[in-house]
Design an enzyme around this catalytic site. Structure first.
Site, PDB file in Angstrom:
ATOM      1  N   LYS A 126       0.831  -1.199   0.000  1.00  0.00           N
ATOM      2  CA  LYS A 126       0.000   0.000   0.000  1.00  0.00           C
ATOM      3  C   LYS A 126       0.868   1.253   0.000  1.00  0.00           C
ATOM      4  CE  LYS A 126      -3.800   0.015   2.450  1.00  0.00           C
ATOM      5  NZ  LYS A 126      -4.756  -0.046   3.590  1.00  0.00           N
ATOM      6  N   ASN A 257      -9.501   8.580   5.498  1.00  0.00           N
ATOM      7  CA  ASN A 257      -9.538   9.469   4.341  1.00  0.00           C
ATOM      8  C   ASN A 257      -9.880  10.864   4.850  1.00  0.00           C
ATOM      9  OD1 ASN A 257     -10.822   6.762   2.508  1.00  0.00           O
ATOM     10  ND2 ASN A 257      -8.905   7.766   2.051  1.00  0.00           N
ATOM     11  N   ARG A 259     -10.761  13.690   3.896  1.00  0.00           N
ATOM     12  CA  ARG A 259     -11.422  14.495   2.873  1.00  0.00           C
ATOM     13  C   ARG A 259     -12.849  13.990   2.733  1.00  0.00           C
ATOM     14  NH1 ARG A 259     -11.604  10.759  -1.272  1.00  0.00           N
ATOM     15  NH2 ARG A 259      -9.913   9.228  -1.293  1.00  0.00           N
ATOM     16  N   ARG A 303     -20.963   3.962  -9.896  1.00  0.00           N
ATOM     17  CA  ARG A 303     -20.071   4.891 -10.595  1.00  0.00           C
ATOM     18  C   ARG A 303     -20.018   4.521 -12.074  1.00  0.00           C
ATOM     19  NH1 ARG A 303     -14.868   5.777  -6.565  1.00  0.00           N
ATOM     20  NH2 ARG A 303     -15.983   5.622  -4.583  1.00  0.00           N
TER      21      ARG A 303
END
Length: 532
Positions: A126, A257, A259, A303
């Protein structure tokens, strides 16, 4: 576009910053003002744009520098308001290794990390500074490790400007569940529900829903408490997401995250909140309006990407037709469909940026109603001029595993895209692989990225290996006359900040090479000729 919408509703003027290769974008046409900058990854350019236009604040959006603590510091040092977490919270939460240490100290369960020989295989490589699937590789054997580390580092450097990596234990069949946080500058931290984002390709989400199905009240409460504990531990402020993997009733902290997330609309749908408005409110120094949020109904988001429905390889082209529905009739009542769109009819989908076209979000009184509504909306969606994942999304929302709320992160490995839907559902006990007195077997390896419609053409022991997608040749691993083994990488392509290796279909030798490093190629371009 999402941030602009809330600002418009609040009477706040907006400025679009636009890179030279993005001048024709919809967001550039939609703001009250626009200013060209040299790159989205240069923090000084954003600050210059804000000063030049007289802006009061900078909203960092979803990607690029959104979680960059140095950018946040530069914004605040310039006397501007940063619509996001403090630089210190971004440093603590954005460094994935530091975040895991803090989570462990706060009593939040974490997955083991360290050297590959300590963790064992399978493991996950990662990026320490990123997210969104960039800089991530699953490694199942030691032989794969060196190439995986090199590719992940290049991706992370290109996407985030930081190639630092780490390795952690990899769970084969977890669920991916994340908790939405809101936190103010006065010490208030609250969990605003959770989302299930288990259906993923290339470690990027394609379907998200809220609330997460099948969680017991006790497990849901533990997840929310763990997320709040981590938020408090780093002194978090603004909207943010704490991500977990679930393995049965056990869960483990993945990352923060720092954000607003792409999938935030499903939380907005079930809570009635405008999370961007909450970000602006918190950035203005105001306290949270409440310490408790309740979900109403169920919401599902998909999406819509410019990508192949089977291989998920990105596609390019001009959108000659884009028709998206605004609502659908479901279960005898009007169920809402929300569309968040990033392009318009006539726009070009290019290679430089993420291939997402739009998000479709359905809200219904029940999970079944939300899924029915999203299915009807997808049936009415029309896109021409560029290949999209629309056939995949239509297949996905009708799949019985998804309908049952049983999808894990291995879903697309065990159920290849567009495969025939099973006519019958086996009893629950037989729907998960098992062995008597032994651990369950891991999922089968995922489909090769350059198969299906991109198989090389082979005649009389020769093969013409073509580009499975448009992209840039960033590495050429062979030369004429080289001997190659089956599945050996020949060329590595890059598009939308993702690396795609193109492999040899058999053991043989290289007859000719038709590209060089740095070349930009269209899908179907001849790359390498082989002979057996």
């Amino acid at each position: 576009m999402r941030v602009f919408r809330t600002c418009r509703e609040l009477g706040v003027e907006t400025v679009a910053v636009v890179a030279p290769d993005d001048l024709g974008s919809l967001h550039a046409r939609s703001a009250d003002h626009r200013l060209e900058i040299t790159s989205y990854l240069r923090s000084e350019e954003h600050v210059r744009a804000a000063k030049a236009t007289g802006a009061d604040a900078i909203h960092p959006g979803y990607g690029f520098l959104a979680e960059n603590a140095d950018f946040a510091s530069a914004v605040e040092a310039a006397g501007l308001t940063w619509v996001g977490p403090s630089p210190e919270a971004l440093r603590l939460g954005g460094d994935k290794l530091a975040a895991k240490r803090i989570a462990r100290e706060a009593g939040v369960p974490v997955l083991a990390d360290g050297a590959p020989e300590e963790i064992g295989f399978p493991l996950l490589v990662k990026a320490a500074a990123g997210g969104g699937g960039r800089g991530m590789r699953v490694v199942r054997t030691a032989a794969e490790l060196e190439d995986a580390l090199a590719a992940a580092a290049r991706e992370a450097e290109g996407a985030f400007g930081d190639g630092t990596l780490y390795c952690e234990r990899y769970l084969e069949r977890p669920r991916h569940v994340e908790v939405q946080l809101l936190a103010d500058a006065h010490g208030g931290v609250v969990a605003v529900g959770e989302r299930d984002c288990s259906v993923q390709r290339r470690h990027q989400k394609v379907l998200e829903e809220a609330p997460a199905p099948g969680l017991s009240p006790a497990l849901r409460a533990r997840l929310h408490e763990a997320a709040v504990a981590f938020g408090r531990a780093i002194g978090y402020r603004s909207a943010g997401t704490v991500e977990f993997v679930l393995d049965g009733d056990d869960f483990f902290f993945l990352e923060l995250n720092g954000r607003i997330q792409v999938e935030h609309p499903v939380t907005e749908a079930v809570t009635g909140l405008d999370l961007v408005a909450e970000q602006l409110r918190i950035a203005g120094g105001r306290a949270l309006a409440t310490d408790c949020y309740k979900a109403s109904g169920h919401a599902v988001e998909v999406r819509l990407y410019a990508e192949d429905s089977r291989t998920f390889l990105p596609q390019t082209g001009v959108l000659t037709r884009l028709e998206l529905p605004s609502y659908k009739l479901s279960q005898g009542s009007l169920e809402a469909i929300r569309i968040d769109v990033g392009v318009d009819e006539g726009d070009e989908v290019g290679l430089a940026y993420d291939p997402m076209i739009a998000k479709l979000i359905a809200h219904g009184q029940t999970r079944e109603a939300a899924l029915d509504t999203i299915a009807a909306a997808l049936a009415d969606t029309r896109v021409d001029g560029v290949t999209t994942n629309l056939p995949f999304l239509r297949w996905l929302v009708e799949h019985p595993v998804v309908r049952a709320g049983e999808a894990t992160t291995a879903f697309l490995t065990e159920h290849p895209p567009l495969s025939e839907l099973p006519p019958l559902r086996a009893p629950a006990a037989f729907r998960i692989p098992w062995r008597l007195n032994l651990p369950a077997p891991p999922p089968a390896p995922p489909p090769d990225i350059d198969v299906e419609s991109h198989r090389p053409s082979t005649t009389h022991g020769e093969s013409s290996v073509a580009a499975p997608m448009p992209g840039t040749v960033i590495r050429l691993d062979v030369a004429p006359g080289d001997a190659v083994r089956a599945r050996q990488p020949l060329v590595v392509l890059e598009a939308m900040k993702m690396e795609i290796p193109v492999h040899s279909p058999f053991e043989g030798s290289v007859k000719a090479v038709h590209v060089a490093e740095g070349d930009r190629v269209a899908g179907g371009t001849l790359l390498v000729e082989l002979e057996s």
